[in-house]
Motif scaffolding. Structure first.
Motif, PDB file in Angstrom:
ATOM      1  N   ARG A  22      -3.788 -11.765   6.086  1.00 55.03           N
ATOM      2  CA  ARG A  22      -3.967 -10.502   5.382  1.00 55.03           C
ATOM      3  C   ARG A  22      -5.454 -10.187   5.196  1.00 55.03           C
ATOM      4  NH1 ARG A  22      -0.452  -7.963   2.201  1.00 55.03           N
ATOM      5  NH2 ARG A  22       0.757  -8.208   4.131  1.00 55.03           N
ATOM      6  N   HIS A  23      -5.812  -8.962   5.516  1.00 54.44           N
ATOM      7  CA  HIS A  23      -7.151  -8.440   5.234  1.00 54.44           C
ATOM      8  C   HIS A  23      -7.014  -7.338   4.198  1.00 54.44           C
ATOM      9  CE1 HIS A  23     -11.097  -6.660   5.635  1.00 54.44           C
ATOM     10  NE2 HIS A  23     -10.556  -5.514   5.980  1.00 54.44           N
ATOM     11  N   VAL A  24      -7.843  -7.371   3.168  1.00 56.91           N
ATOM     12  CA  VAL A  24      -7.889  -6.316   2.167  1.00 56.91           C
ATOM     13  C   VAL A  24      -9.298  -5.733   2.182  1.00 56.91           C
ATOM     14  CG1 VAL A  24      -7.611  -5.693  -0.252  1.00 56.91           C
ATOM     15  CG2 VAL A  24      -6.143  -7.464   0.760  1.00 56.91           C
ATOM     16  N   GLY A  25      -9.392  -4.459   2.508  1.00 53.94           N
ATOM     17  CA  GLY A  25     -10.683  -3.799   2.645  1.00 53.94           C
ATOM     18  C   GLY A  25     -10.616  -2.790   3.774  1.00 53.94           C
ATOM     19  N   ASP A  64      -1.499   0.310   4.654  1.00 57.61           N
ATOM     20  CA  ASP A  64      -1.728   1.352   3.661  1.00 57.61           C
ATOM     21  C   ASP A  64      -2.285   2.632   4.279  1.00 57.61           C
ATOM     22  OD1 ASP A  64      -0.918  -0.065   1.294  1.00 57.61           O
ATOM     23  OD2 ASP A  64      -2.755  -1.259   1.466  1.00 57.61           O
ATOM     24  N   THR A  70      -5.325   5.491  -0.541  1.00 63.08           N
ATOM     25  CA  THR A  70      -5.722   4.156  -0.982  1.00 63.08           C
ATOM     26  C   THR A  70      -7.224   3.985  -0.813  1.00 63.08           C
ATOM     27  OG1 THR A  70      -3.584   3.278  -0.246  1.00 63.08           O
ATOM     28  CG2 THR A  70      -5.347   1.679  -0.650  1.00 63.08           C
ATOM     29  N   PRO A  71      -7.937   3.526  -1.843  1.00 65.67           N
ATOM     30  CA  PRO A  71      -9.385   3.311  -1.712  1.00 65.67           C
ATOM     31  C   PRO A  71      -9.688   2.320  -0.592  1.00 65.67           C
ATOM     32  CG  PRO A  71      -8.686   3.142  -4.006  1.00 65.67           C
ATOM     33  CD  PRO A  71      -7.432   3.180  -3.185  1.00 65.67           C
ATOM     34  N   GLU A 116     -11.568  -0.205  -0.340  1.00 65.63           N
ATOM     35  CA  GLU A 116     -11.622  -1.608  -0.729  1.00 65.63           C
ATOM     36  C   GLU A 116     -10.238  -2.208  -0.998  1.00 65.63           C
ATOM     37  OE1 GLU A 116     -12.193   0.850  -4.503  1.00 65.63           O
ATOM     38  OE2 GLU A 116     -12.841   0.922  -2.401  1.00 65.63           O
ATOM     39  N   SER A 117      -9.199  -1.352  -1.072  1.00 65.29           N
ATOM     40  CA  SER A 117      -7.847  -1.829  -1.361  1.00 65.29           C
ATOM     41  C   SER A 117      -6.898  -1.726  -0.170  1.00 65.29           C
ATOM     42  CB  SER A 117      -7.252  -1.040  -2.531  1.00 65.29           C
ATOM     43  OG  SER A 117      -8.034  -1.201  -3.701  1.00 65.29           O
ATOM     44  N   LEU A 118      -7.391  -1.247   0.960  1.00 69.95           N
ATOM     45  CA  LEU A 118      -6.528  -1.089   2.133  1.00 69.95           C
ATOM     46  C   LEU A 118      -6.060  -2.448   2.643  1.00 69.95           C
ATOM     47  CD1 LEU A 118      -8.518   1.628   4.094  1.00 69.95           C
ATOM     48  CD2 LEU A 118      -6.250   1.909   3.049  1.00 69.95           C
ATOM     49  N   ARG A 119      -4.772  -2.546   2.941  1.00 72.66           N
ATOM     50  CA  ARG A 119      -4.209  -3.790   3.458  1.00 72.66           C
ATOM     51  C   ARG A 119      -3.912  -3.660   4.949  1.00 72.66           C
ATOM     52  NH1 ARG A 119       1.065  -4.302   0.298  1.00 72.66           N
ATOM     53  NH2 ARG A 119       0.935  -2.047   0.684  1.00 72.66           N
TER      54      ARG A 119
END
Length: 211
Positions: free
Chosen positions: A34-37, A70, A75-76, A78-81
């Protein structure tokens, strides 16, 4: 191996084009990180995934892919999955969920069903414009996107063995049903990979995923 797909000719009465085809895909088990950003920073997740595939030879059954979960319009950054992923063989167990465990590899199920697909040939830095053209083509065909399933890219070639101008990436958008003149405002239209340095990092990371 290549991603297995079954063509659906003139799906729902819609005439497909040479560039866009409708296929039916089976559900697939994937090992994923998982990458978040921001989506364009997913290269680090591919690096971690490559470390796992290198430690588990024979565990994969196809080329790596990136799954975009996302919607960047809501979605901001920095919160994109998103997930860096690779299909895994029967009998291979990956514990937990992406982002959990060591080295952060978990198992996800990529939903099967009907997808519109388009092939991009060229460097990864051209994927943003490719997605834009893909979405325009889908709108012209009157196809309605299925927002309950994610879009994804399949990287058919090893960038360590194939020149950037010849890299094949297959774009996938989930489809629901046909609606004439359907407005298209789905999140993959906004997917961009614009940084040349990021693209080079992704090429190195995806190469490691094939070891």
């Amino acid at each position: 191996g290549r991603w297995a797909a079954r063509p659906v000719c003139h799906a729902g009465g819609v005439q497909t084009t040479d560039d866009v085809q409708i296929v039916e895909l089976p559900a697939r088990r994937l090992a994923a990180v998982r990458h978040v950003g921001p989506f364009e920073e997913i290269a680090a997740a591919f690096t971690r995934l490559g470390a796992w595939t290198g430690a588990h030879p024979g565990s994969t059954t196809g080329p790596p892919l990136a799954i975009y979960i996302d919607d960047p319009s809501t979605t901001p950054p920095e919160s994109l999955r998103s997930d860096a992923a690779v299909p895994i063989a029967e009998g291979i167990t990956v514990g937990g969920v992406p982002g959990m465990g060591v080295p952060g590899v978990g198992e996800v199920l990529l939903p099967g069903g009907r997808y519109a697909v388009m092939t991009h040939v060229g460097p990864y830095s051209g994927l943003g414009p490719a997605w834009g053209g893909f979405m325009v083509a889908l709108a012209e065909l009157g196809l309605e996107l299925d927002s309950q399933r994610p879009c994804f890219e399949v990287y058919q070639d090893d960038p360590g063995e194939v020149g950037a101008s010849e890299l094949v990436t297959v774009l996938h958008q989930p489809q629901r049903h046909v609606r004439a003149h359907a407005p298209q405002a789905e999140h993959c239209q906004m997917h961009q990979i614009t940084s040349p340095s990021c693209s080079r990092a992704q090429e190195r990371a995806r190469r490691r995923c094939r070891r």
